[in-house]
Motif scaffolding. Sequence first.
Motif, short mmCIF file in Angstrom:
data_model
loop_
_atom_site.label_atom_id
_atom_site.label_comp_id
_atom_site.label_asym_id
_atom_site.label_seq_id
_atom_site.Cartn_x
_atom_site.Cartn_y
_atom_site.Cartn_z
N GLU A 460 0.83 -1.21 0.00
CA GLU A 460 0.00 0.00 0.00
C GLU A 460 0.87 1.26 0.00
OE1 GLU A 460 -3.86 1.84 2.44
OE2 GLU A 460 -2.72 0.14 3.27
N ARG A 461 1.98 1.20 0.73
CA ARG A 461 2.91 2.34 0.75
C ARG A 461 3.42 2.64 -0.66
NH1 ARG A 461 8.93 1.12 2.44
NH2 ARG A 461 8.74 0.32 0.30
N ASP A 462 3.90 1.60 -1.37
CA ASP A 462 4.47 1.82 -2.71
C ASP A 462 3.41 2.24 -3.72
OD1 ASP A 462 6.85 1.10 -1.60
OD2 ASP A 462 6.82 -0.97 -2.37
N LEU A 463 2.18 1.78 -3.53
CA LEU A 463 1.12 2.12 -4.46
C LEU A 463 0.70 3.58 -4.31
CD1 LEU A 463 -0.91 1.11 -6.61
CD2 LEU A 463 -2.45 0.50 -4.71
N ARG A 464 0.58 4.04 -3.10
CA ARG A 464 0.07 5.40 -2.87
C ARG A 464 1.19 6.45 -2.85
NH1 ARG A 464 -3.89 5.61 2.12
NH2 ARG A 464 -3.94 7.78 1.36
N PHE A 465 2.35 6.09 -2.30
CA PHE A 465 3.44 7.06 -2.17
C PHE A 465 4.75 6.40 -2.60
CE2 PHE A 465 0.25 8.09 1.07
CZ PHE A 465 -0.03 9.42 0.75
N PRO A 466 4.99 6.28 -3.89
CA PRO A 466 6.18 5.58 -4.39
C PRO A 466 7.49 6.17 -3.88
CG PRO A 466 4.62 6.00 -6.16
CD PRO A 466 4.12 6.76 -4.97
N ALA A 467 7.53 7.49 -3.64
CA ALA A 467 8.78 8.13 -3.21
C ALA A 467 9.22 7.65 -1.83
CB ALA A 467 8.61 9.65 -3.20
N LEU A 468 8.32 7.09 -1.06
CA LEU A 468 8.68 6.62 0.29
C LEU A 468 9.65 5.45 0.24
CD1 LEU A 468 5.46 6.70 2.52
CD2 LEU A 468 7.58 7.94 2.88
N ALA A 469 9.62 4.67 -0.82
CA ALA A 469 10.50 3.50 -0.91
C ALA A 469 11.96 3.93 -0.83
CB ALA A 469 10.23 2.73 -2.19
N GLU A 470 12.28 5.07 -1.41
CA GLU A 470 13.66 5.56 -1.36
C GLU A 470 13.91 6.42 -0.13
OE1 GLU A 470 16.73 8.29 -4.06
OE2 GLU A 470 14.77 7.71 -4.86
N LEU A 471 12.90 7.22 0.26
CA LEU A 471 13.05 8.11 1.40
C LEU A 471 13.15 7.34 2.72
CD1 LEU A 471 12.99 11.03 2.57
CD2 LEU A 471 10.50 10.81 2.65
N GLU A 472 12.32 6.31 2.87
CA GLU A 472 12.26 5.57 4.14
C GLU A 472 12.05 4.08 3.82
OE1 GLU A 472 10.16 6.22 8.53
OE2 GLU A 472 9.35 7.22 6.77
N PRO A 473 13.08 3.39 3.36
CA PRO A 473 12.92 2.01 2.86
C PRO A 473 12.52 1.01 3.94
CG PRO A 473 15.24 2.63 2.96
CD PRO A 473 14.46 3.88 3.21
N THR A 474 12.81 1.28 5.21
CA THR A 474 12.49 0.31 6.27
C THR A 474 11.03 0.42 6.74
OG1 THR A 474 13.25 1.80 8.00
CG2 THR A 474 14.86 0.25 7.08
N ALA A 475 10.33 1.45 6.34
CA ALA A 475 8.95 1.65 6.80
C ALA A 475 8.01 0.69 6.09
CB ALA A 475 8.53 3.09 6.57
N GLU A 476 7.28 -0.11 6.86
CA GLU A 476 6.30 -1.04 6.27
C GLU A 476 4.88 -0.52 6.42
OE1 GLU A 476 6.53 -4.84 5.82
OE2 GLU A 476 8.69 -5.03 5.89
N SER A 477 4.64 0.26 7.44
CA SER A 477 3.31 0.85 7.64
C SER A 477 3.49 2.20 8.31
CB SER A 477 2.41 -0.08 8.48
OG SER A 477 3.03 -0.41 9.70
N MET A 478 2.44 3.02 8.26
CA MET A 478 2.59 4.39 8.72
C MET A 478 1.22 5.00 8.96
SD MET A 478 4.39 7.54 6.65
CE MET A 478 5.91 6.61 6.52
N CYS A 479 1.15 5.94 9.90
CA CYS A 479 -0.04 6.76 10.06
C CYS A 479 0.39 8.21 10.22
CB CYS A 479 -0.90 6.31 11.23
SG CYS A 479 -0.10 6.40 12.85
N VAL A 480 -0.30 9.11 9.52
CA VAL A 480 -0.03 10.54 9.59
C VAL A 480 -1.36 11.24 9.83
CG1 VAL A 480 1.01 12.55 8.49
CG2 VAL A 480 1.85 10.25 7.95
N LEU A 481 -1.41 12.07 10.89
CA LEU A 481 -2.67 12.74 11.21
C LEU A 481 -2.46 14.24 11.29
CD1 LEU A 481 -2.67 9.83 12.93
CD2 LEU A 481 -5.00 10.63 13.33
N PRO A 482 -3.34 15.01 10.66
CA PRO A 482 -3.26 16.47 10.77
C PRO A 482 -3.67 16.92 12.16
CG PRO A 482 -5.23 15.86 9.55
CD PRO A 482 -4.47 14.59 9.80
#
Length: 578
Positions: A460-482
Motif C-alpha cells: 500500500e505504501r508503494d502504491l500510494r506514495f512511491p517516493a517513500l521507498a527511497e526516502l524511508e525504505p524500512t517503513a512497512e506501515s505508517m499513520c499521519v494525522l493532521p
Amino acid sequence: MREAGHNVNGDSGAENASSAGGIVDADGVVVIRLDARSGGVDKVRRAVAKLLAGGRWESFGDDACLVLSELTTNALLHGDAPIEVRVRAGGAALRVEVRDGSRVLPVRPPAGGDALTGRGMVLVAAASSRWGVDPLPTGKVVWAEFRPTDTSGEDDVQVTDGGVAVRGLTGIRGVRQQTRPVSGAPSSSPGHVVRLGDVPTDLLLAAKNHVDGLVREFTLAASGAASGASVAVPERLAELLTIVTTRFAGPRMAIKRQALGAAAAGHPRTPLELVLPSSAAADAEQYLAALEEIEGYARAARLLTVESPPQHVAFRRWYIGSLVAQLRAAEHTAGQNTGLGPAATRSFEQYLLDTLDVVVVAQRTAERSARLQRVTAALAQATTPEQVAMAVVSQGAAVLGASGGVLLVPQDAGRLAVTGSIGYGDSMIAALRSERMTDRLPAMAALRTGEPVWLESRRERDLRFPALAELEPTAESMCVLPLFAGERTLGALRFTFDHPRLFDEDERAFVEALAAQTGLALERARLFAVERAARERTTLFAAATDLFTSTLETPRILEHLVGLLVPWHAARTAAVLV
C-alpha cells in the motif's frame, strides 16, 4: 412441665440438669430454652453432661455433647427464636433435638468440599447413629439418636413442600436426584415452574457455599458485637445482610439441595427447576441488589473479607436474572390466559459468552483510555511547542509500538519544521524538513487534505506514495494525522512502523484522539507564549516608564534604554532561531 428434679436417668443427673437451667416435661424429656445471647452452647453442654453422668447413656455423653454443640450453634447462627433443646434419655435410644422457628433446613456439604458452613452436619452424621430434620408448622426440629448397636435400615429421603427431610444411619449418604421441581416456598403458595437449565455442580455448590460463608461471618461479627467482644457492625451492612438471610431464602436452599443431590449422585451438572410464587421475583431482585452492595464492604475489608470470585458473581446474576424474567413472563401469561409455557432463558454458558463479549470490549476501551491518559499526562506538563512535540512522539511511539515518530509544523515558503522526533536519523530529519507542500508524500497529503493517512503494508505504501521507498525504505506501515486548533491546521503527527500494522476502528479512534490532544496542547503552548510575550512587554514598558520619569538627562535616558531593549530583542531573536 416441672423443674428437673425428677430422676429421668435413674440417678441424680436430672437434678444436675436442673442446676444448669433445664426443665422436665410431662413425658420425662429434659427441655432447655435458649435466647440469642452468647453462652447458650456452653449451657447446653453442661446440662447434658450432668444429665448423662453416671447413667446408662454416660458412654455417649461426649458424642451427645458434640452433636448438640453443633446443632445448637446452627440454631443460634441460622435459626429463629424460639430455640429449644430437648434430651430424651428413656427408651431404646438416646435422642437429642434442637427446635427453632426457621423453616430453612440444614444441609450437609459433599465430601471434600470447601464450604465454610454445613461441616457441622458431617460431625453430626459421624457421631450419631441416626439423624434427621422434621419440618414443623412454625419451624423445624433437627434431631439425632444414639444406640448401643445400629439397627436402622438404609437411608431414606423424604421430599416435603418445605424442603428435604433426611433420615438415615449417617445422614445424607446419598440423596437421590429429584425427579420433580423442588419448591422454594410453602405448599400453600401458588407457584410457577421455573426451569433454568443445567449448570456445573461444582460451581453451583461453590457459589452457594460462598454466600453461606459470608452470612456466617456476618452472624459471628454481629454476635460478637452484641456481647461486646468485637466492634459494632455498620448499620447499613446489617440491613443488607438481613435482606440476604431473610429474602429469597427458600429458593436458595432449594437450589442448594438440588446441587447436593447431584453431587451425592456423582452428576457433574445440576438441572435447576423450581416452583416459585410470583412474589419471589421481587425478593430475588432485592437479594441480588443487597449482595452486589455487600461486595463493596468485602472489597474494603469492612468486617466482610469474603469477596465473591468473578465466576460466582456471573452465576448469581445469570440465575437471578433468568428466574425473575421467567416469573414475570409466567405472571403476564397467566393474566392473559394464553396457556403458553414458561419463557425461554439463556443457558449459563451462553450468558458467559455474552458477558465475555462485553468484558473484552470494556477491556479494550480501558486499555485505550489508559494509553491515552499516559500521553495526555505528559502533554499536560508541556508549555512550549518543543515540549509538546517530544512528549507526544516519545509517549505515542511507546504506546503504539512505533519505530519512529515526528511532529511537523508548516513554515513559510511551504517547508516543514521538525519540532520533535524519535527513532529517525539525521538524514531522515533533513529529508522531512525539505518536503514541499506539493510533494506526493504522506505528511504533505495530510496537511493539504486535512484527512489522516493510513498505510498498513509495504504494498500500500508503494502504491500510494512511491517516493517513500527511497526516502524511508524500512517503513512497512505508517499513520499521519493532521493537527487542528479550531479551523486552523497546526501541523502533522507522523508514526512509522517497521512491520505491517492493521489499524482497526479502535486503533484509529485512539490515534485520532491522540492527535486531538496534541492539537490542544500545541494551542495551549501558543497561548502560553502569547501570555509570556505580553508579560515581557508589560515589564519592558514599566521599566521604560520608570526611566523616563526618573531623569531629564537625554544621554542617561538613551544609555538605560539601550540596556533594556538590547537584551529583550536578543532573547526574542534567540527564541526564533531555536
